[in-house]
Write a protein that holds these residues in place. Structure first.
Motif, PDB file in Angstrom:
ATOM      1  N   LEU A   1       0.822  -1.205   0.000  1.00 16.84           N
ATOM      2  CA  LEU A   1       0.000   0.000   0.000  1.00 16.84           C
ATOM      3  C   LEU A   1       0.856   1.255   0.000  1.00 16.84           C
ATOM      4  O   LEU A   1       1.891   1.321   0.666  1.00 16.84           O
ATOM      5  CB  LEU A   1      -0.915   0.035   1.222  1.00 16.84           C
ATOM      6  CG  LEU A   1      -2.010  -1.010   1.292  1.00 16.84           C
ATOM      7  CD1 LEU A   1      -2.740  -0.909   2.624  1.00 16.84           C
ATOM      8  CD2 LEU A   1      -2.993  -0.866   0.143  1.00 16.84           C
ATOM      9  N   LYS A   2       0.408   2.224  -0.727  1.00 15.75           N
ATOM     10  CA  LYS A   2       0.989   3.576  -0.673  1.00 15.75           C
ATOM     11  C   LYS A   2       0.067   4.365   0.234  1.00 15.75           C
ATOM     12  O   LYS A   2      -1.153   4.307   0.108  1.00 15.75           O
ATOM     13  CB  LYS A   2       1.008   4.169  -2.089  1.00 15.75           C
ATOM     14  CG  LYS A   2       1.092   5.668  -2.171  1.00 15.75           C
ATOM     15  CD  LYS A   2       2.484   6.155  -1.953  1.00 15.75           C
ATOM     16  CE  LYS A   2       2.511   7.672  -2.256  1.00 15.75           C
ATOM     17  NZ  LYS A   2       3.567   8.344  -1.635  1.00 15.75           N
TER      18      LYS A   2
ATOM     19  N   HIS B   1       0.442  -0.792  -6.544  1.00 16.37           N
ATOM     20  CA  HIS B   1       0.548  -1.058  -7.980  1.00 16.37           C
ATOM     21  C   HIS B   1      -0.284  -0.072  -8.806  1.00 16.37           C
ATOM     22  O   HIS B   1       0.045   0.197  -9.959  1.00 16.37           O
ATOM     23  CB  HIS B   1       0.147  -2.513  -8.313  1.00 16.37           C
ATOM     24  CG  HIS B   1      -1.306  -2.806  -8.144  1.00 16.37           C
ATOM     25  ND1 HIS B   1      -1.854  -3.153  -6.922  1.00 16.37           N
ATOM     26  CD2 HIS B   1      -2.324  -2.785  -9.041  1.00 16.37           C
ATOM     27  CE1 HIS B   1      -3.143  -3.352  -7.085  1.00 16.37           C
ATOM     28  NE2 HIS B   1      -3.465  -3.132  -8.361  1.00 16.37           N
ATOM     29  N   LEU B   2      -1.317   0.527  -8.225  1.00 22.23           N
ATOM     30  CA  LEU B   2      -2.115   1.512  -8.952  1.00 22.23           C
ATOM     31  C   LEU B   2      -1.370   2.836  -9.132  1.00 22.23           C
ATOM     32  O   LEU B   2      -1.716   3.625 -10.007  1.00 22.23           O
ATOM     33  CB  LEU B   2      -3.444   1.764  -8.250  1.00 22.23           C
ATOM     34  CG  LEU B   2      -4.442   0.609  -8.273  1.00 22.23           C
ATOM     35  CD1 LEU B   2      -5.691   0.975  -7.478  1.00 22.23           C
ATOM     36  CD2 LEU B   2      -4.794   0.216  -9.696  1.00 22.23           C
ATOM     37  N   MET B   3      -0.364   3.055  -8.324  1.00 21.98           N
ATOM     38  CA  MET B   3       0.405   4.293  -8.429  1.00 21.98           C
ATOM     39  C   MET B   3       1.247   4.331  -9.708  1.00 21.98           C
ATOM     40  O   MET B   3       1.747   5.379 -10.092  1.00 21.98           O
ATOM     41  CB  MET B   3       1.299   4.485  -7.202  1.00 21.98           C
ATOM     42  CG  MET B   3       0.522   4.635  -5.891  1.00 21.98           C
ATOM     43  SD  MET B   3      -0.721   5.934  -5.908  1.00 21.98           S
ATOM     44  CE  MET B   3       0.312   7.365  -5.895  1.00 21.98           C
TER      45      MET B   3
ATOM     46  N   PRO C   1      -0.627   6.738 -14.185  1.00 21.23           N
ATOM     47  CA  PRO C   1      -0.607   8.181 -13.919  1.00 21.23           C
ATOM     48  C   PRO C   1      -1.968   8.755 -13.490  1.00 21.23           C
ATOM     49  O   PRO C   1      -2.017   9.621 -12.621  1.00 21.23           O
ATOM     50  CB  PRO C   1      -0.152   8.791 -15.248  1.00 21.23           C
ATOM     51  CG  PRO C   1       0.620   7.710 -15.915  1.00 21.23           C
ATOM     52  CD  PRO C   1      -0.029   6.426 -15.497  1.00 21.23           C
ATOM     53  N   THR C   2      -3.060   8.272 -14.052  1.00 22.34           N
ATOM     54  CA  THR C   2      -4.386   8.774 -13.689  1.00 22.34           C
ATOM     55  C   THR C   2      -4.689   8.491 -12.221  1.00 22.34           C
ATOM     56  O   THR C   2      -5.175   9.361 -11.496  1.00 22.34           O
ATOM     57  CB  THR C   2      -5.477   8.129 -14.583  1.00 22.34           C
ATOM     58  OG1 THR C   2      -5.136   8.367 -15.941  1.00 22.34           O
ATOM     59  CG2 THR C   2      -6.839   8.704 -14.287  1.00 22.34           C
ATOM     60  N   PHE C   3      -4.393   7.259 -11.764  1.00 23.99           N
ATOM     61  CA  PHE C   3      -4.630   6.915 -10.368  1.00 23.99           C
ATOM     62  C   PHE C   3      -3.692   7.684  -9.437  1.00 23.99           C
ATOM     63  O   PHE C   3      -4.105   8.153  -8.378  1.00 23.99           O
ATOM     64  CB  PHE C   3      -4.471   5.406 -10.138  1.00 23.99           C
ATOM     65  CG  PHE C   3      -5.651   4.604 -10.589  1.00 23.99           C
ATOM     66  CD1 PHE C   3      -6.886   4.727  -9.971  1.00 23.99           C
ATOM     67  CD2 PHE C   3      -5.525   3.717 -11.642  1.00 23.99           C
ATOM     68  CE1 PHE C   3      -7.971   3.984 -10.385  1.00 23.99           C
ATOM     69  CE2 PHE C   3      -6.603   2.975 -12.071  1.00 23.99           C
ATOM     70  CZ  PHE C   3      -7.836   3.105 -11.445  1.00 23.99           C
ATOM     71  N   ALA C   4      -2.444   7.807  -9.830  1.00 24.44           N
ATOM     72  CA  ALA C   4      -1.469   8.534  -9.010  1.00 24.44           C
ATOM     73  C   ALA C   4      -1.893   9.989  -8.852  1.00 24.44           C
ATOM     74  O   ALA C   4      -1.853  10.545  -7.739  1.00 24.44           O
ATOM     75  CB  ALA C   4      -0.077   8.445  -9.625  1.00 24.44           C
ATOM     76  N   SER C   5      -2.340  10.603  -9.940  1.00 23.87           N
ATOM     77  CA  SER C   5      -2.792  11.994  -9.891  1.00 23.87           C
ATOM     78  C   SER C   5      -4.034  12.127  -9.014  1.00 23.87           C
ATOM     79  O   SER C   5      -4.151  13.050  -8.204  1.00 23.87           O
ATOM     80  CB  SER C   5      -3.084  12.480 -11.308  1.00 23.87           C
ATOM     81  OG  SER C   5      -3.676  13.756 -11.279  1.00 23.87           O
ATOM     82  N   TYR C   6      -4.959  11.186  -9.165  1.00 21.83           N
ATOM     83  CA  TYR C   6      -6.182  11.202  -8.350  1.00 21.83           C
ATOM     84  C   TYR C   6      -5.840  11.077  -6.867  1.00 21.83           C
ATOM     85  O   TYR C   6      -6.378  11.797  -6.027  1.00 21.83           O
ATOM     86  CB  TYR C   6      -7.119  10.070  -8.790  1.00 21.83           C
ATOM     87  CG  TYR C   6      -8.342   9.960  -7.929  1.00 21.83           C
ATOM     88  CD1 TYR C   6      -9.385  10.874  -8.032  1.00 21.83           C
ATOM     89  CD2 TYR C   6      -8.445   8.943  -6.975  1.00 21.83           C
ATOM     90  CE1 TYR C   6     -10.505  10.785  -7.224  1.00 21.83           C
ATOM     91  CE2 TYR C   6      -9.560   8.843  -6.168  1.00 21.83           C
ATOM     92  CZ  TYR C   6     -10.586   9.762  -6.302  1.00 21.83           C
ATOM     93  OH  TYR C   6     -11.689   9.661  -5.487  1.00 21.83           O
ATOM     94  N   PHE C   7      -4.944  10.157  -6.551  1.00 25.04           N
ATOM     95  CA  PHE C   7      -4.514   9.943  -5.169  1.00 25.04           C
ATOM     96  C   PHE C   7      -3.957  11.235  -4.565  1.00 25.04           C
ATOM     97  O   PHE C   7      -4.333  11.639  -3.467  1.00 25.04           O
ATOM     98  CB  PHE C   7      -3.463   8.826  -5.129  1.00 25.04           C
ATOM     99  CG  PHE C   7      -2.928   8.530  -3.762  1.00 25.04           C
ATOM    100  CD1 PHE C   7      -3.626   7.710  -2.889  1.00 25.04           C
ATOM    101  CD2 PHE C   7      -1.713   9.056  -3.349  1.00 25.04           C
ATOM    102  CE1 PHE C   7      -3.117   7.428  -1.622  1.00 25.04           C
ATOM    103  CE2 PHE C   7      -1.199   8.781  -2.094  1.00 25.04           C
ATOM    104  CZ  PHE C   7      -1.912   7.959  -1.229  1.00 25.04           C
ATOM    105  N   GLU C   8      -3.082  11.897  -5.307  1.00 19.13           N
ATOM    106  CA  GLU C   8      -2.457  13.145  -4.823  1.00 19.13           C
ATOM    107  C   GLU C   8      -3.511  14.241  -4.614  1.00 19.13           C
ATOM    108  O   GLU C   8      -3.500  14.934  -3.601  1.00 19.13           O
ATOM    109  CB  GLU C   8      -1.406  13.635  -5.825  1.00 19.13           C
ATOM    110  CG  GLU C   8      -0.363  12.603  -6.184  1.00 19.13           C
ATOM    111  CD  GLU C   8       0.825  12.636  -5.262  1.00 19.13           C
ATOM    112  OE1 GLU C   8       1.123  13.717  -4.736  1.00 19.13           O
ATOM    113  OE2 GLU C   8       1.434  11.574  -5.068  1.00 19.13           O
ATOM    114  N   ARG C   9      -4.406  14.403  -5.590  1.00 18.70           N
ATOM    115  CA  ARG C   9      -5.442  15.447  -5.490  1.00 18.70           C
ATOM    116  C   ARG C   9      -6.413  15.158  -4.353  1.00 18.70           C
ATOM    117  O   ARG C   9      -6.822  16.068  -3.637  1.00 18.70           O
ATOM    118  CB  ARG C   9      -6.192  15.589  -6.811  1.00 18.70           C
ATOM    119  CG  ARG C   9      -5.365  16.221  -7.919  1.00 18.70           C
ATOM    120  CD  ARG C   9      -6.209  16.471  -9.137  1.00 18.70           C
ATOM    121  NE  ARG C   9      -7.187  15.386  -9.252  1.00 18.70           N
ATOM    122  CZ  ARG C   9      -7.461  14.723 -10.344  1.00 18.70           C
ATOM    123  NH1 ARG C   9      -6.886  15.026 -11.459  1.00 18.70           N
ATOM    124  NH2 ARG C   9      -8.339  13.746 -10.357  1.00 18.70           N
TER     125      ARG C   9
END
Length: 178
Positions: free
Chosen positions: A13-14, A140-142, A145-153
Motif C-alpha cells: 500500500l501507498k 501497484h495503482l500508483m 498516472p491517472t490513479f497517481a494523480s487522483y490519489f495526490e489530489r
C-alpha cells in the motif's frame, strides 16, 4: 483510515498522512471552563470537584488511543472512576450531555456529532495525539498516472477540508494554554 502498525509494515500500500487526529475531552457545559483548563494543564485544584468530573464514560469500542485516554485520566483526573460504559463514542457523549460524567473522543468524531450535543457539551483539546489518519491505495495503482494523480489530489483535498474544519472549530476546543 487510521495509521496502524500493520499498515506501516504493509509494502503493498501507498499511504499519505492527512492529519493527526487529537483527543478531545468532553465535559458538561455546567463545569466551569477555568476548572477544566486547570485540570488539562495539571494545575492543582483546591475546590471540590463537581459530580460530573468524578465519573467518566469508558467506551468499549476498540480504538487505537484507548491506552492514551486511560493514562490521561490517571495523570490528570485520577479520581474520575470509569462509572459508565458505552459501546460507541456517540453514546458516551450523550451521557456527558446529561451532565453525568466526562469522556474522550477524537476530533474526527467531533466533526460528526449531532448539533444538539454541542449545546450541552464543551470540548477541550487535551494536547494528546489520538492517531494519524492516512489515505491508502494499492501501490501497484500508483504506476498508472491517472490513479497517481487522483490519489495526490484527493489527499490534498481532504487535508484542506480538515484544516478548514479544525481552524473553524478551534474556539470550540478551548485553548489549553490560557
Amino acid at each position: 483510515m487510521v495509521m496502524t502498525e500493520g499498515l506501516r509494515e504493509t509494502t503493498s500500500l501507498k499511504y499519505e498522512t492527512l492529519y493527526e487526529d487529537r483527543i478531545l475531552w468532553a465535559v458538561p457545559k455546567s463545569v466551569d471552563p477555568k476548572l477544566a483548563i486547570d485540570i488539562i494543564n495539571s494545575n492543582s485544584i483546591s475546590a471540590p470537584l463537581p459530580q460530573a468530573l468524578k465519573k467518566r464514560v469508558a467506551v468499549r469500542a476498540p480504538h487505537e488511543w484507548s491506552a492514551k485516554s486511560n493514562a490521561w485520566y490517571k495523570s490528570r483526573l485520577a479520581s474520575a472512576a470509569p462509572y459508565f460504559t458505552s459501546d460507541l463514542h456517540v453514546g458516551a457523549i450523550e451521557i456527558v450531555a446529561a451532565n453525568l460524567g466526562t469522556c474522550h473522543l477524537s476530533m474526527t468524531l467531533h466533526s460528526n456529532l449531532p448539533d444538539r450535543l454541542h449545546k450541552d457539551v464543551a470540548f477541550y483539546d487535551t494536547g494528546c495525539v489520538a492517531q494519524k489518519m492516512v489515505l491508502a491505495m494499492p501501490r501497484h495503482l500508483m504506476m498508472v498516472p491517472t490513479f497517481a494523480s487522483y490519489f495526490e489530489r484527493l489527499a490534498e483535498a481532504v487535508r484542506d477540508d480538515y484544516t478548514r474544519y479544525f481552524l473553524a472549530h478551534a474556539v470550540d476546543f478551548r485553548d489549553v494554554e490560557t
